[in-house]
Motif scaffolding. Sequence first.
Motif, PDB file in Angstrom:
ATOM      1  N   GLU A 133       9.722   1.744  -7.904  1.00 53.39           N
ATOM      2  CA  GLU A 133       8.932   1.295  -6.760  1.00 53.39           C
ATOM      3  C   GLU A 133       7.832   0.335  -7.202  1.00 53.39           C
ATOM      4  N   TYR A 134       7.130   0.689  -8.267  1.00 53.46           N
ATOM      5  CA  TYR A 134       6.044  -0.181  -8.736  1.00 53.46           C
ATOM      6  C   TYR A 134       6.611  -1.497  -9.272  1.00 53.46           C
ATOM      7  N   TYR A 142      -0.238  -1.746  -4.769  1.00 50.65           N
ATOM      8  CA  TYR A 142       0.585  -2.352  -5.823  1.00 50.65           C
ATOM      9  C   TYR A 142       0.654  -3.869  -5.634  1.00 50.65           C
ATOM     10  N   SER A 195       0.841  -1.202   0.000  1.00 49.82           N
ATOM     11  CA  SER A 195       0.000   0.000   0.000  1.00 49.82           C
ATOM     12  C   SER A 195       0.872   1.246   0.000  1.00 49.82           C
ATOM     13  N   ARG A 196       0.485   2.195  -0.867  1.00 47.36           N
ATOM     14  CA  ARG A 196       1.153   3.488  -0.923  1.00 47.36           C
ATOM     15  C   ARG A 196       0.069   4.566  -0.920  1.00 47.36           C
TER      16      ARG A 196
END
Length: 750
Positions: free
Chosen positions: A556-557, A505, A499-500
């Motif tokens: 990051e993804y 993701y 979670s961001r």
Amino acid sequence: MSYRVQLSYKFTFLDLLNIMDYLNELGVEWIYLSPILQARKGSEHGYDVYDFSKVNEELGGLDLLMKVSAKAKELGMKILVDVVPNHMTLENPYLMDVLKNGRNSKYSKYFDWDGEKIILPILGEELNDAIKSMEIKDGFLHYYDHVLPLNVGSESSNETKLTDLLKHQNYILEYWKNSSKEINYRRFFDVNSLIGLRQEDPEVFEDTHKVIFSLVKQGVIQGIRVDHPDGLFDPKRYFEQLRERVGGVLIQAEKILSGHERLRDWKIDGTTGYDFLRDVNMLFVEKENKFIMERIYEEFTGESLNYERSIWKSKEDVIEELFKGDIDRIAKKIEKITGKDYRKEIKDFIKCLRVYRTYISDHVEWDDIEAIAKASECSGPGVLDLVNNRSAMMYLQQLESPIMAKGLEDTFFYRYNPLISLNEVGGDPWTFGITCEEFHARNLERELFRPNTMTTLSTHDTKFSEDVRARINVLSEIPLEWEVKVKEWAAINEKFKISRGRFVYPTKNDEFRFYQVLLGTWKEYSEEYEERLVKYMMKAIREEKNETSWLFPNDEYEKAVEKFVRNVIKDGEFLRSFLPFYEKIKRIGEINSISQKTLQLTSPGIPDIYQGNETFTFLMVDPDNRRPVDFDHLKKELSEIKREDPRKMTMYRLKTYIVWKLLELRRRRRELFKGYTPVNVSGDYSKRLCVFSRNGLVTVAPRLIANNYPLNMSRINIDLDGEYEDILTGDVVDINEALRQLPVAVLVKR
């Protein structure tokens, strides 16, 4: 039939010589080779041609090719070669002469570029930083692996002098990421390292084809496959010139036909078969479940489907990210001709065009007017002015297929995931399945108009190999079971998501695709499979261009997706839910595979087998589909299979057996493979069988049988009389008993 072999420095003419006896035993008539001209050193595929004046030395050169040809003739086989007229690798010796001598170079006209200096987007960073990694040595500019000629200069390591020196060259060095905005040569799609050739110039045509023409004249090769003709200025004229120079040899074009688009009246034998691939693939999709499958996808992802809008948006995105410089380049050319800036009209028109390319030239066909008019309903009428200005329209047309390919195949097909088996090269996913009657109509068209066109199920460019699609298609037959499982898996694997803020993701869309890929490619867990799957998902999410892309990677993804993939495929709770459902998909998928292969090998056209696909393969998009083939194993397996009873074989061995038996029949009884007559099937399960006859040969192939297998043949009537010999078992059978022993039947009337 033909058998595609991928040549490279890892698999040379010498390796080819070693498998030719096997190919002959299998029943191959045409050995279909990837490009054979000198490619860039270390090329994995040969499409980056370096020197058109000689046969690739890394493959073994002309001498070994002559030995391949001699052995082919000895075995009664022919050679079909892949020819690349559209482009060359950027750093070829002819372009180097242009970089040194500018417009004064003899080869300046060979390449499709504008202005007085070529913009070279080869820098890994902006020029001010990249210049620190450059040096002058022996009269050349060295930048990492790039070695560029100088028209002025002497050895210097002084950055100020080097900067001044670069201003006087016949080229401008540019950061590769800026190529989407600054480019003045035609590329192959968005690939900076491949520069377009001007085949419309007679001298260029003759020079770039001289080796191929010599090989044809000497009888070394008997067929030509033309790569990407849609990139050429005038494809129709190109094929007329080619036919005039090579006579009656087989010519196949890599032409992608959209939906119901028809192949133009070109001087060729046919296409490389993506149209057949699309048709036979859709035959195994349950069209009645389209709206259920779409509802499942929409509810899972939270996304609403709008095909037209999504395709338009995908093409808009690739224009903005990849092709702004190309649009500007073409707009400038057209403005010189017309005196008007059509930049906006060009963008809007190409976004709305639903075929890969139009072909306005000195010859205009109704198909082009219809496609342009339809696009204009969406884009506005601005570009219609160019239909009457042929030269301007011909420049515009060279830009249509790159944007269509990148926007549709390499963007939309990764964003739109209700059933990813339909998202294939030449695919038509919004149609969602066809009937046997539609399949028959398209086969009749091939037999009547292009009997020597190629048919294929897998290629080096397909998103998935045929057996992967055959599995995934099963989901269309059992959508409610699929819905239960995909929701269950999402709940199980929630623990592996990241979670961001308001974002999670991977996205639901990427997760939905991942489960289908897993069902289509799983055999068992291995570290090798894990790495292949991770690489596939990295490519898929970058092509999708939503959360990350090749131009703007989101580290990051990508790390979140990689972690998700690695965790899921090793999680015990997930596997306990996944594996039983996978086994069902696998069993029906195997029958689909055998059925579609049987249809391919008995339908009109020249069937092509991509290397290794005579057996089951579960390959993903390139480079995965260019993995080495274990020909020693295939050779041993074929030898064993010939002595076995097909009724006792595993499905894996049965596929190879069917390929061998039907290729042997095609070679021995050519007269059977003429004509085409659909055969009426009635009864409770009539839509589950596709049956046709060809001059005494009858094919019986099941489809859509996930809920009805094995089929109860007593409740089906095939409208044919008499006794038949089953080619696969050797038994004499009544036609309505044809599927008692094997999943498919190929019969010859006694």
